[in-house]
Motif scaffolding. Structure first.
Motif, PDB file in Angstrom:
ATOM      1  N   TYR A 158      -7.427   9.573   1.429  1.00 12.92           N
ATOM      2  CA  TYR A 158      -7.511   9.137   0.039  1.00 12.92           C
ATOM      3  C   TYR A 158      -8.944   8.745  -0.328  1.00 12.92           C
ATOM      4  CZ  TYR A 158      -7.110   4.456   2.224  1.00 12.92           C
ATOM      5  OH  TYR A 158      -7.289   3.333   2.998  1.00 12.92           O
ATOM      6  N   ILE A 214      -6.573   3.759  -5.539  1.00 12.24           N
ATOM      7  CA  ILE A 214      -6.633   4.754  -4.471  1.00 12.24           C
ATOM      8  C   ILE A 214      -5.972   6.022  -4.985  1.00 12.24           C
ATOM      9  CG2 ILE A 214      -5.417   5.361  -2.324  1.00 12.24           C
ATOM     10  CD1 ILE A 214      -6.246   2.602  -1.248  1.00 12.24           C
ATOM     11  N   THR A 215      -6.591   7.167  -4.758  1.00 14.99           N
ATOM     12  CA  THR A 215      -6.027   8.468  -5.115  1.00 14.99           C
ATOM     13  C   THR A 215      -5.802   9.255  -3.832  1.00 14.99           C
ATOM     14  OG1 THR A 215      -7.221   8.474  -7.214  1.00 14.99           O
ATOM     15  CG2 THR A 215      -6.328  10.589  -6.448  1.00 14.99           C
ATOM     16  N   TYR A 216      -4.553   9.651  -3.600  1.00  9.36           N
ATOM     17  CA  TYR A 216      -4.205  10.339  -2.360  1.00  9.36           C
ATOM     18  C   TYR A 216      -4.605  11.812  -2.415  1.00  9.36           C
ATOM     19  CZ  TYR A 216      -1.535   6.125  -1.417  1.00  9.36           C
ATOM     20  OH  TYR A 216      -1.181   4.820  -1.208  1.00  9.36           O
ATOM     21  N   HIS A 246     -11.172   5.953  -2.790  1.00  4.49           N
ATOM     22  CA  HIS A 246     -11.077   4.635  -3.405  1.00  4.49           C
ATOM     23  C   HIS A 246     -12.106   4.539  -4.522  1.00  4.49           C
ATOM     24  CE1 HIS A 246     -12.064   0.370  -3.990  1.00  4.49           C
ATOM     25  NE2 HIS A 246     -10.829   0.116  -3.598  1.00  4.49           N
ATOM     26  N   GLU A 268      -1.442   8.149  -7.264  1.00  6.87           N
ATOM     27  CA  GLU A 268      -2.337   6.998  -7.283  1.00  6.87           C
ATOM     28  C   GLU A 268      -1.626   5.733  -6.814  1.00  6.87           C
ATOM     29  OE1 GLU A 268      -3.866   6.494 -11.192  1.00  6.87           O
ATOM     30  OE2 GLU A 268      -5.091   8.306 -11.142  1.00  6.87           O
TER      31      GLU A 268
END
Length: 305
Positions: A92, A79-81, A94, A62
């Motif tokens: 990612y 943001i989570t990759y 959002h 994150e």
């Protein structure tokens, strides 16, 4: 630069696509997106600043940050990759939590070499055309994307005046407090257990952690080959920063290691500057994944303590 909505047919009416070419090597442009030291200097539209609380650039990791608007408004972001393919692609999502800004979208960022430059394409896909239009209208997302990439161009123009064409930047959020992460390097009894890529073991012959001090070690490769290494420390600031010159064997480079507190964790960044662009080109395809393996081993070592 263009901002448009024209990718695949089934999502074209709910996308914002922003593209710009940068006069900088792809490795540097990618690092500007994944290194806290870079991203805080350019992220966001004109007048915005960014405070990063956590940045873990790997699948499942994150990036939690606050964007401070020019009118004093703070915007909480997460943001989570999903995918990290260095230095070609980032994917990612959002948003996703109640306390965040009510903006959810899925983004793919590509980094393509084009005639000696790097083309960045940001493709944000929203849940619906209506949501895409709302975000564009209420947040100025189209203009904001253009301004953000313009700020990146300015930042890269300043960065490329130095050693960008011979620099490798690797970063990882380490799930340990700053002092503990720093000691994993500063204590040779710990360091020997995790230093180097997968399969390597170490014999540390000398470790003088002060400016001018020597660090000598033998890295024993998984194929039985021994690699003798000689380093000299040039800066030591406990528990924040270590810099050294790697003098032997084969390739020579300068390394800067920073340990930045990120809540209860530590953002570890390695910046390696090689003597020449030719040497950089020769070793980068080995060094980049090797650094990631090194971070994996450090994380496993700390988790086992």
């Amino acid at each position: 630069m263009t901002a448009s909505s024209k990718p695949t047919a089934h999502t074209a009416d709910r996308e914002i696509v922003t593209t710009r070419d940068f006069d900088a090597p792809r490795e540097l442009v990618f690092a500007a997106w994944t290194d806290v030291k870079h991203v805080s200097n350019w992220w966001g539209p004109n007048g915005f600043t960014t405070t990063t609380h956590r940045m873990d650039v790997r699948p499942g990791g994150e990036w939690r940050f606050v964007m401070h608007g020019p009118d004093g408004t703070d915007y909480q972001n997460k943001i989570t990759y999903i995918e990290v393919a260095r230095p070609e692609r980032l994917v990612y999502t959002h948003g996703g939590e109640v306390e965040l800004e009510p903006v959810d979208f899925h983004t793919t960022v590509t980094f393509t070499e084009v005639n000696g430059k790097t083309r960045v394409t940001m493709r944000a896909v929203f849940p619906s055309a209506e949501e895409r239009d709302r975000v564009a209208r209420e947040y100025g997302a189209v203009e904001g994307g253009q301004q953000t990439l313009a700020r990146l161009a300015e930042h890269l123009a300043q960065s490329t005046s130095g050693a960008a064409d011979r620099t490798i930047v690797s970063t990882r959020l380490i799930e340990a407090p700053q002092e503990r992460a720093f000691q994993a390097f500063a204590n040779p009894d710990q360091l020997k257990h995790w230093w180097g890529p997968s399969g390597f073991v170490n014999t540390i012959e000398k470790f003088e952690l002060y400016p001018g001090g020597e660090w000598r070690l033998i890295m024993h490769g998984p194929d039985g080959t021994d690699y003798h290494n000689e380093n000299v420390f040039t800066e030591v600031t406990v528990p924040e920063r270590v810099a050294f010159e790697h003098r032997e064997p084969v390739h020579r480079f300068k390394m800067e290691m920073t340990f930045a507190p990120a809540g209860a964790h530590t953002q570890l960044t390695w910046r390696m500057v090689f003597e020449s662009a030719t040497e950089f080109a020769r070793v980068k395809d080995f060094i980049i994944p090797a650094n990631e393996q090194n971070f994996d081993r450090l994380a496993a070592h700390l988790a086992a303590l």
